[in-house]
Design an enzyme around this catalytic site. Sequence first.
Site, PDB file in Angstrom:
ATOM      1  N   GLY A 135       0.820  -1.222   0.000  1.00  0.00           N
ATOM      2  CA  GLY A 135       0.000   0.000   0.000  1.00  0.00           C
ATOM      3  C   GLY A 135       0.841   1.253   0.000  1.00  0.00           C
ATOM      4  O   GLY A 135       0.599   2.183   0.775  1.00  0.00           O
ATOM      5  N   SER A 177      -3.404   0.234  14.484  1.00  0.00           N
ATOM      6  CA  SER A 177      -4.109   1.498  14.761  1.00  0.00           C
ATOM      7  C   SER A 177      -4.417   1.592  16.253  1.00  0.00           C
ATOM      8  O   SER A 177      -4.570   0.555  16.917  1.00  0.00           O
ATOM      9  CB  SER A 177      -5.432   1.523  13.983  1.00  0.00           C
ATOM     10  OG  SER A 177      -6.274   2.546  14.471  1.00  0.00           O
ATOM     11  N   TYR A 206     -13.094  -2.643  11.415  1.00  0.00           N
ATOM     12  CA  TYR A 206     -11.746  -2.064  11.309  1.00  0.00           C
ATOM     13  C   TYR A 206     -10.962  -2.332  12.600  1.00  0.00           C
ATOM     14  O   TYR A 206      -9.815  -2.781  12.566  1.00  0.00           O
ATOM     15  CB  TYR A 206     -11.866  -0.558  11.052  1.00  0.00           C
ATOM     16  CG  TYR A 206     -10.538   0.161  10.904  1.00  0.00           C
ATOM     17  CD1 TYR A 206      -9.837   0.110   9.700  1.00  0.00           C
ATOM     18  CD2 TYR A 206      -9.991   0.905  11.949  1.00  0.00           C
ATOM     19  CE1 TYR A 206      -8.615   0.773   9.554  1.00  0.00           C
ATOM     20  CE2 TYR A 206      -8.791   1.568  11.812  1.00  0.00           C
ATOM     21  CZ  TYR A 206      -8.102   1.502  10.608  1.00  0.00           C
ATOM     22  OH  TYR A 206      -6.896   2.168  10.462  1.00  0.00           O
TER      23      TYR A 206
HETATM   24  P1  NAP Z   1      -4.752   5.753   2.517  1.00  0.00           P
HETATM   25  O1  NAP Z   1      -4.167   7.097   2.338  1.00  0.00           O
HETATM   26  O2  NAP Z   1      -6.188   5.508   2.229  1.00  0.00           O
HETATM   27  O3  NAP Z   1      -3.851   4.713   1.667  1.00  0.00           O
HETATM   28  C1  NAP Z   1      -4.156   3.357   1.685  1.00  0.00           C
HETATM   29  C2  NAP Z   1      -3.117   2.591   0.901  1.00  0.00           C
HETATM   30  O4  NAP Z   1      -3.434   1.188   0.989  1.00  0.00           O
HETATM   31  C3  NAP Z   1      -3.106   2.974  -0.573  1.00  0.00           C
HETATM   32  O5  NAP Z   1      -1.763   3.039  -1.030  1.00  0.00           O
HETATM   33  C4  NAP Z   1      -3.832   1.788  -1.233  1.00  0.00           C
HETATM   34  O6  NAP Z   1      -3.336   1.487  -2.533  1.00  0.00           O
HETATM   35  C5  NAP Z   1      -3.429   0.650  -0.313  1.00  0.00           C
HETATM   36  N1  NAP Z   1      -4.345  -0.481  -0.432  1.00  0.00           N
HETATM   37  C6  NAP Z   1      -5.647  -0.572  -0.060  1.00  0.00           C
HETATM   38  N2  NAP Z   1      -6.131  -1.783  -0.378  1.00  0.00           N
HETATM   39  C7  NAP Z   1      -5.116  -2.481  -0.969  1.00  0.00           C
HETATM   40  C8  NAP Z   1      -4.999  -3.777  -1.504  1.00  0.00           C
HETATM   41  N3  NAP Z   1      -6.028  -4.626  -1.521  1.00  0.00           N
HETATM   42  N4  NAP Z   1      -3.801  -4.155  -2.035  1.00  0.00           N
HETATM   43  C9  NAP Z   1      -2.740  -3.307  -2.027  1.00  0.00           C
HETATM   44  N5  NAP Z   1      -2.796  -2.048  -1.539  1.00  0.00           N
HETATM   45  C10 NAP Z   1      -3.980  -1.650  -1.007  1.00  0.00           C
HETATM   46  O7  NAP Z   1      -4.563   5.248   4.020  1.00  0.00           O
HETATM   47  P2  NAP Z   1      -3.435   5.579   5.101  1.00  0.00           P
HETATM   48  O8  NAP Z   1      -3.994   6.530   6.064  1.00  0.00           O
HETATM   49  O9  NAP Z   1      -2.150   5.858   4.442  1.00  0.00           O
HETATM   50  O10 NAP Z   1      -3.375   4.167   5.821  1.00  0.00           O
HETATM   51  C11 NAP Z   1      -2.258   3.284   5.745  1.00  0.00           C
HETATM   52  C12 NAP Z   1      -2.361   2.281   6.884  1.00  0.00           C
HETATM   53  O11 NAP Z   1      -2.309   2.982   8.126  1.00  0.00           O
HETATM   54  C13 NAP Z   1      -3.673   1.505   6.893  1.00  0.00           C
HETATM   55  O12 NAP Z   1      -3.445   0.164   7.263  1.00  0.00           O
HETATM   56  C14 NAP Z   1      -4.483   2.213   7.960  1.00  0.00           C
HETATM   57  O13 NAP Z   1      -5.437   1.368   8.544  1.00  0.00           O
HETATM   58  C15 NAP Z   1      -3.402   2.597   8.936  1.00  0.00           C
HETATM   59  N6  NAP Z   1      -3.791   3.717   9.822  1.00  0.00           N
HETATM   60  C16 NAP Z   1      -4.101   4.940   9.314  1.00  0.00           C
HETATM   61  C17 NAP Z   1      -4.475   5.961  10.199  1.00  0.00           C
HETATM   62  C18 NAP Z   1      -4.833   7.345   9.723  1.00  0.00           C
HETATM   63  O14 NAP Z   1      -5.327   8.140  10.542  1.00  0.00           O
HETATM   64  N7  NAP Z   1      -4.617   7.683   8.448  1.00  0.00           N
HETATM   65  C19 NAP Z   1      -4.507   5.713  11.578  1.00  0.00           C
HETATM   66  C20 NAP Z   1      -4.189   4.460  12.037  1.00  0.00           C
HETATM   67  C21 NAP Z   1      -3.824   3.465  11.162  1.00  0.00           C
HETATM   68  P3  NAP Z   1      -4.138   1.828  -3.914  1.00  0.00           P
HETATM   69  O15 NAP Z   1      -4.725   3.191  -3.764  1.00  0.00           O
HETATM   70  O16 NAP Z   1      -3.044   1.738  -4.938  1.00  0.00           O
HETATM   71  O17 NAP Z   1      -5.166   0.749  -4.097  1.00  0.00           O
END
Ligand code: NAP
Length: 243
Positions: A9, A139, A152
């Site tokens: 991702g 998370s 989630y």
């Molecule tokens: P984001 O901006 O929505 O990005 C999500 C990433 O995951 C994108 O690069 C997307 O790739 C990839 N992805 C989703 N489904 C996929 C799949 N089936 N196969 C391969 N890649 C996939 O989210 P983010 O905030 O960066 O989150 C990254 C991680 O941090 C997640 O696990 C999230 O739960 C965790 N997290 C985030 C937060 C927050 O506040 N943002 C807090 C706690 C934890 P494509 O677009 O190329 O499909």
Amino acid sequence: MNKVAIVTGASRGIGREIAKELAISGIKVVANYNKSEDQAIKLKEELKKDNFFVDLFKADVSKQEECKNLVNYTLERYKKIDILINNAGIDKYKLITEVTQEEWNEMINTNLYSAFCMCQQVLPNMIHNKNGCIINISSVWGMIGASQEVVYSITKAGMDGLTKSLAKEVGPSNIRVNSIAPGLIDTDMNKELSETDINKLKEETPLERIGKAEDIAKCVNWLINDNFTTGQIISINGGWVIT
Ligand code: NAP
């Protein structure tokens, strides 16, 4: 430095910053993306301008075959895998009574099965080399639970369970497994939040701001260079959640 890392991702948000940070540190990075090919190419080009490099690989990591392809590609090209960052994830806000079985399957497979499956695929090589570092991006919701994000929260608590048990199983092979549990980070995942919501969260946070993807990337880099931390859930949240 001759380390090789897979970041799942990595086209957007936190994964993108992790891929960038590791590439700049001299690590050979295979940056996985699924739907956002344009953004992945942009990341590669942005880094190339400064003479840094990431390798891109498209795979839907919710599927076993595609996890295998990602790992096989990395091994064929770089001969080993030192670091796995399980970052790919999705979120859906819904009352538990409204979650369909399809949505349950999608969330479990994308957030949790992907991490389990990627570990299964990289571990034979890491065990053979007696060296490895696996980081699961979970998370704070996995630690304390979130209303309307039950599935989630289950996936993230599951990732932390994977971290703790796998750390015990593979520690004797010199493989460290840790979770980084972010609080609210400014990425697309939170684009539905209003300015009022964000300001309220800032007020509730001792460090008086929300997180940036770079905050998580820095912690990943630190963990990679550490030698004696394993089985831990490290929460990077500005003090928003203190347990
Ligand atoms: P984001 O901006 O929505 O990005 C999500 C990433 O995951 C994108 O690069 C997307 O790739 C990839 N992805 C989703 N489904 C996929 C799949 N089936 N196969 C391969 N890649 C996939 O989210 P983010 O905030 O960066 O989150 C990254 C991680 O941090 C997640 O696990 C999230 O739960 C965790 N997290 C985030 C937060 C927050 O506040 N943002 C807090 C706690 C934890 P494509 O677009 O190329 O499909």
